[in-house]
Design an enzyme around this catalytic site. Structure first.
Site, PDB file in Angstrom:
ATOM      1  CB  ILE A 137      39.530  -9.727   7.608  1.00 53.38           C
ATOM      2  CG1 ILE A 137      39.508  -8.556   6.634  1.00 53.38           C
ATOM      3  CG2 ILE A 137      39.919 -11.115   7.072  1.00 53.38           C
ATOM      4  CD1 ILE A 137      38.383  -8.736   5.582  1.00 53.38           C
ATOM      5  CD  GLU A 138      39.160 -11.713  15.213  1.00 54.62           C
ATOM      6  OE1 GLU A 138      38.864 -12.354  16.390  1.00 54.62           O
ATOM      7  OE2 GLU A 138      39.605 -10.647  15.403  1.00 54.62           O
ATOM      8  NE  ARG A 139      33.823  -8.620  14.967  1.00 49.72           N
ATOM      9  CZ  ARG A 139      33.876  -7.321  15.385  1.00 49.72           C
ATOM     10  NH1 ARG A 139      33.143  -6.390  14.744  1.00 49.72           N
ATOM     11  NH2 ARG A 139      34.116  -6.918  16.701  1.00 49.72           N
TER      12      ARG A 139
END
Length: 379
Positions: A239-241
């Site tokens: 999700i961060e990426r």
């Protein structure tokens, strides 16, 4: 839905123009921003809860709304603020939302969605960055509590955070096993913010080192299953990426538009730069790279909305996004010439901020390693 997305984008852009853009120069100079003032303003428009279920206090919106929010936060040369908001929404809270107990979500996720709490993710250590298996911060069971000892570094939002989603060792298996994600409130005895770090770019976002010495935290603050923290964190990294890919589209589109405008008015050897083949072709090529990233982002939205695994797509996207961001920043500075090298030019900050994109959230080399292993290579 296109009409609704357009209306949402216009609202977000208005909020950014009102609450962020007028203050960014001061926040950059001060090396921080007032998160406890800004986040409630964003939350008042439902922006911090887009990705979360309505029963947890979120909006339950389709992923495309998160994409638009990240794009608009990335637009306007305020990368430090975009990163801080993405930490709140996409780095420190997804595991809590997916695996946390009802009590944990009520105590920590709800206030984060409402902007009452500032959240941070604490994984990286002085000797363990991309190699998460090398993590050494340890939690030892003492009755109904954990006693946590170790150090964390490069922690975004750290000086203002109310709590940290912290990955620590809770077992003796070593390697990727025996880790857990634990909510660690700030200000506990033995928990120290060692120092605020002085970064090359993204200066409006505060980043710090942490030290923990037998910090006592309830075992009930463990997110999900004890010993499954590594697996949960890998999902949170995806999700961060994804959020990085979204933000970089906004930033690069903004920078390319400003550079095109400059080429039309900057004359060299009696003609505007916009009449020269090389700069025009270079910007056309970079615009195509951004269009490819946008297409990948839309694909990832469709896949996630359908419940599909996007590990490969997010890895490819993160690699391409970081390189595209850096290439756009380099071209913008080059085509602005000496003016672009001056600190009072927008290109200087943009150039400094862009460099982190191929380091933070998984370095380019780690993305290549992940892809190589998915393709059957042993590296």
């Amino acid at each position: 839905m296109t009409s609704e997305i357009d209306q949402f984008r216009a609202m977000v852009r208005s909020v950014v123009d009102t609450e962020i853009t007028p203050h960014i120069e001061r926040w950059e100079a001060e090396g921080t921003f007032p998160a406890h003032e800004l986040f409630p303003k964003l939350a008042a428009h439902g922006l911090l809860g887009l990705s979360f279920a309505q029963e947890d206090g979120g909006e339950g919106a389709p992923l495309e709304y998160q994409m638009v929010l990240s794009e608009e936060l990335g637009r306007g040369n305020a990368a430090g603020i975009a990163m801080a908001v993405n930490v709140q929404m996409h780095m420190a809270t997804p595991s809590l939302a997916q695996f946390g107990s009802a009590e944990l979500k009520q105590r920590y996720l709800g206030p984060a969605i409402r902007g009452e709490h500032v959240a941070a993710i604490a994984v990286t250590e002085p000797d363990a960055g991309s190699d998460v298996a090398g993590l050494s911060t340890r939690a030892v069971r003492d009755g109904d509590d954990w006693l946590i000892t170790g150090a964390k570094t490069f922690i975004t939002n750290a000086t203002q955070a109310d709590w940290f989603c912290m990955l620590v060792r809770t077992g003796d298996e070593g390697g990727y096993k025996g880790m857990s994600q634990i909510i660690v409130p700030a200000g506990l005895p033995g928990f120290e913010i060692v120092r605020k770090l002085d970064k090359l770019g993204n200066r409006s976002s505060d980043t710090a080192e942490l030290r923990l010495d037998n910090v006592r935290v309830p075992v009930s603050n463990t997110i999900g299953e004890i010993g499954r923290g590594f697996q949960q964190q890998m999902g949170q990294f995806i999700i961060e990426r994804l959020s990085a890919c979204f933000s970089i589209v906004g930033g690069t589109e903004w920078a390319l538009a400003k550079t095109r405008d400059y080429l039309r008015v900057r004359e060299v050897f009696g003609a505007p730069l916009a009449t020269r083949q090389y700069p025009v072709f270079k910007l056309a090529e970079l615009t195509a790279d951004v269009e490819l990233l946008k297409a990948m982002n839309e694909k990832m939205c469709r896949m996630l909305n359908a419940g599909e695994d996007i590990t490969r797509e997010a890895t490819v996207g993160k690699l391409h996004a970081g390189r595209t961001y850096r290439n756009v920043a380099d071209a913008a500075m080059q085509f602005h010439g000496g003016l672009g090298y001056m600190e009072d030019s927008w290109t200087a900050r943009f150039y400094r901020d862009a460099r982190l994109s191929s380091i933070g959230g998984g370095a380019d080399e780690v993305m290549l390693q992940v892809l190589a292993r998915m393709d059957g290579y042993r590296v």
